[in-house]
Motif scaffolding. Structure first.
Motif, PDB file in Angstrom:
ATOM      1  N   LYS A 106     -14.146 -39.510  64.578  1.00  0.00           N
ATOM      2  CA  LYS A 106     -15.411 -40.881  65.087  1.00  0.00           C
ATOM      3  C   LYS A 106     -15.056 -41.597  65.980  1.00  0.00           C
ATOM      4  N   ALA A 107     -13.968 -42.530  65.887  1.00  0.00           N
ATOM      5  CA  ALA A 107     -13.728 -43.250  67.270  1.00  0.00           C
ATOM      6  C   ALA A 107     -13.540 -42.925  68.950  1.00  0.00           C
ATOM      7  N   VAL A 108     -13.229 -40.854  68.974  1.00  0.00           N
ATOM      8  CA  VAL A 108     -12.970 -40.702  69.974  1.00  0.00           C
ATOM      9  C   VAL A 108     -14.409 -40.060  70.178  1.00  0.00           C
ATOM     10  N   GLU A 109     -15.020 -39.606  69.559  1.00  0.00           N
ATOM     11  CA  GLU A 109     -16.369 -39.079  69.312  1.00  0.00           C
ATOM     12  C   GLU A 109     -17.137 -40.149  69.926  1.00  0.00           C
ATOM     13  N   GLY A 110     -17.722 -41.522  69.010  1.00  0.00           N
ATOM     14  CA  GLY A 110     -18.442 -42.639  69.238  1.00  0.00           C
ATOM     15  C   GLY A 110     -17.749 -43.800  70.535  1.00  0.00           C
ATOM     16  N   PRO A 150      -3.793 -46.922  61.235  1.00  0.00           N
ATOM     17  CA  PRO A 150      -2.245 -46.611  61.179  1.00  0.00           C
ATOM     18  C   PRO A 150      -1.498 -45.630  60.362  1.00  0.00           C
ATOM     19  N   VAL A 151      -0.859 -44.582  60.934  1.00  0.00           N
ATOM     20  CA  VAL A 151      -0.464 -43.739  60.253  1.00  0.00           C
ATOM     21  C   VAL A 151       1.174 -43.802  60.284  1.00  0.00           C
ATOM     22  N   THR A 152       1.842 -44.046  58.758  1.00  0.00           N
ATOM     23  CA  THR A 152       3.395 -43.254  58.642  1.00  0.00           C
ATOM     24  C   THR A 152       3.208 -42.402  59.198  1.00  0.00           C
ATOM     25  N   PRO A 153       4.189 -42.117  59.288  1.00  0.00           N
ATOM     26  CA  PRO A 153       5.471 -40.807  60.509  1.00  0.00           C
ATOM     27  C   PRO A 153       5.152 -39.468  59.738  1.00  0.00           C
ATOM     28  N   GLY A 154       4.511 -38.301  60.212  1.00  0.00           N
ATOM     29  CA  GLY A 154       3.951 -37.176  59.131  1.00  0.00           C
ATOM     30  C   GLY A 154       3.523 -37.329  57.872  1.00  0.00           C
ATOM     31  N   GLN A 155       2.556 -38.341  58.498  1.00  0.00           N
ATOM     32  CA  GLN A 155       1.221 -38.832  56.588  1.00  0.00           C
ATOM     33  C   GLN A 155       0.395 -38.242  57.529  1.00  0.00           C
ATOM     34  N   PHE A 156      -0.565 -37.549  57.426  1.00  0.00           N
ATOM     35  CA  PHE A 156      -2.005 -37.524  57.886  1.00  0.00           C
ATOM     36  C   PHE A 156      -2.136 -37.146  57.071  1.00  0.00           C
ATOM     37  N   THR A 157      -3.614 -37.586  56.667  1.00  0.00           N
ATOM     38  CA  THR A 157      -4.125 -37.902  55.697  1.00  0.00           C
ATOM     39  C   THR A 157      -5.757 -37.445  56.765  1.00  0.00           C
ATOM     40  N   ASP A 158      -6.555 -36.264  56.351  1.00  0.00           N
ATOM     41  CA  ASP A 158      -7.675 -35.992  56.755  1.00  0.00           C
ATOM     42  C   ASP A 158      -8.638 -36.874  56.318  1.00  0.00           C
ATOM     43  N   GLU A 159      -8.663 -38.300  56.242  1.00  0.00           N
ATOM     44  CA  GLU A 159      -9.321 -39.816  55.979  1.00  0.00           C
ATOM     45  C   GLU A 159      -8.926 -40.187  57.121  1.00  0.00           C
ATOM     46  N   GLN A 160      -7.859 -40.166  57.932  1.00  0.00           N
ATOM     47  CA  GLN A 160      -7.329 -40.868  59.203  1.00  0.00           C
ATOM     48  C   GLN A 160      -7.764 -39.452  60.639  1.00  0.00           C
ATOM     49  N   VAL A 161      -7.634 -38.242  60.039  1.00  0.00           N
ATOM     50  CA  VAL A 161      -7.833 -37.470  60.856  1.00  0.00           C
ATOM     51  C   VAL A 161      -9.642 -37.488  61.367  1.00  0.00           C
ATOM     52  N   GLU A 162     -10.518 -37.341  60.220  1.00  0.00           N
ATOM     53  CA  GLU A 162     -11.683 -38.387  60.548  1.00  0.00           C
ATOM     54  C   GLU A 162     -12.158 -39.422  61.027  1.00  0.00           C
ATOM     55  N   GLU A 163     -10.982 -40.422  60.416  1.00  0.00           N
ATOM     56  CA  GLU A 163     -11.708 -41.859  61.399  1.00  0.00           C
ATOM     57  C   GLU A 163     -11.348 -41.334  62.820  1.00  0.00           C
ATOM     58  N   PHE A 164     -10.570 -41.067  63.131  1.00  0.00           N
ATOM     59  CA  PHE A 164      -8.877 -40.965  64.823  1.00  0.00           C
ATOM     60  C   PHE A 164     -10.711 -40.113  65.415  1.00  0.00           C
TER      61      PHE A 164
END
Length: 146
Positions: free
Chosen positions: A81-85, A65-79
């Protein structure tokens, strides 16, 4: 369900319903990534309900879950990993598809030219030009090995 491909592996969409996930499974998607916080909208299905349907159809399901306009580096990395896996096409969604496209773009900027990433998003109907400085910063950090 409006699916917009960003590349051969990842597509994004506005809010999915239970029936949309069933259709996505029938179309060959193997992974669903939900980028909406639960209870963000009145008629929004819960992440648990969507996960149950996805898993029933043999799909992997991630809730980032992401609040609009508030992307953390952790969320980007989690996303990322999900795509790569995943073992096949990924369908990521949020209310409009924009947050999902932003997470993809931020992840991809470390792997490819940010302008190429922006063009892919633009071709899919998402103008992420406001995200360009952050995309270029991620690309630069990746080049420096940070």
């Amino acid at each position: 369900m409006t699916i917009r491909k960003l590349n051969d592996q990842v597509a994004v969409s506005p809010q999915l319903t239970v029936k949309d996930i069933e259709k996505a499974a029938a179309e060959g998607y193997k992974t669903v990534i939900n980028n909406r916080p639960d209870k963000e909208g009145l008629m929004q299905p819960s992440s648990d309900d969507l996960k149950a349907v996805a898993e029933k159809h043999g799909m992997a399901y991630y809730h980032i879950p992401v609040t609009p306009g508030q992307f953390t580096d952790e969320q980007v990395e989690e996303f990322g990993k999900a795509v790569e896996g995943c073992n096949g096409p990924v369908l990521a969604f949020c209310k409009s598809g924009t947050r999902a496209a932003c997470l993809w773009a931020l992840h991809e900027a470390a792997e490819q030219n940010p302008d190429t990433v922006l063009n892919a998003c633009n071709s899919a109907g998402y103008d992420l030009s406001g995200l360009a400085p952050r995309l270029h910063a991620r690309a630069e950090a990746a080049r420096k090995g940070q």
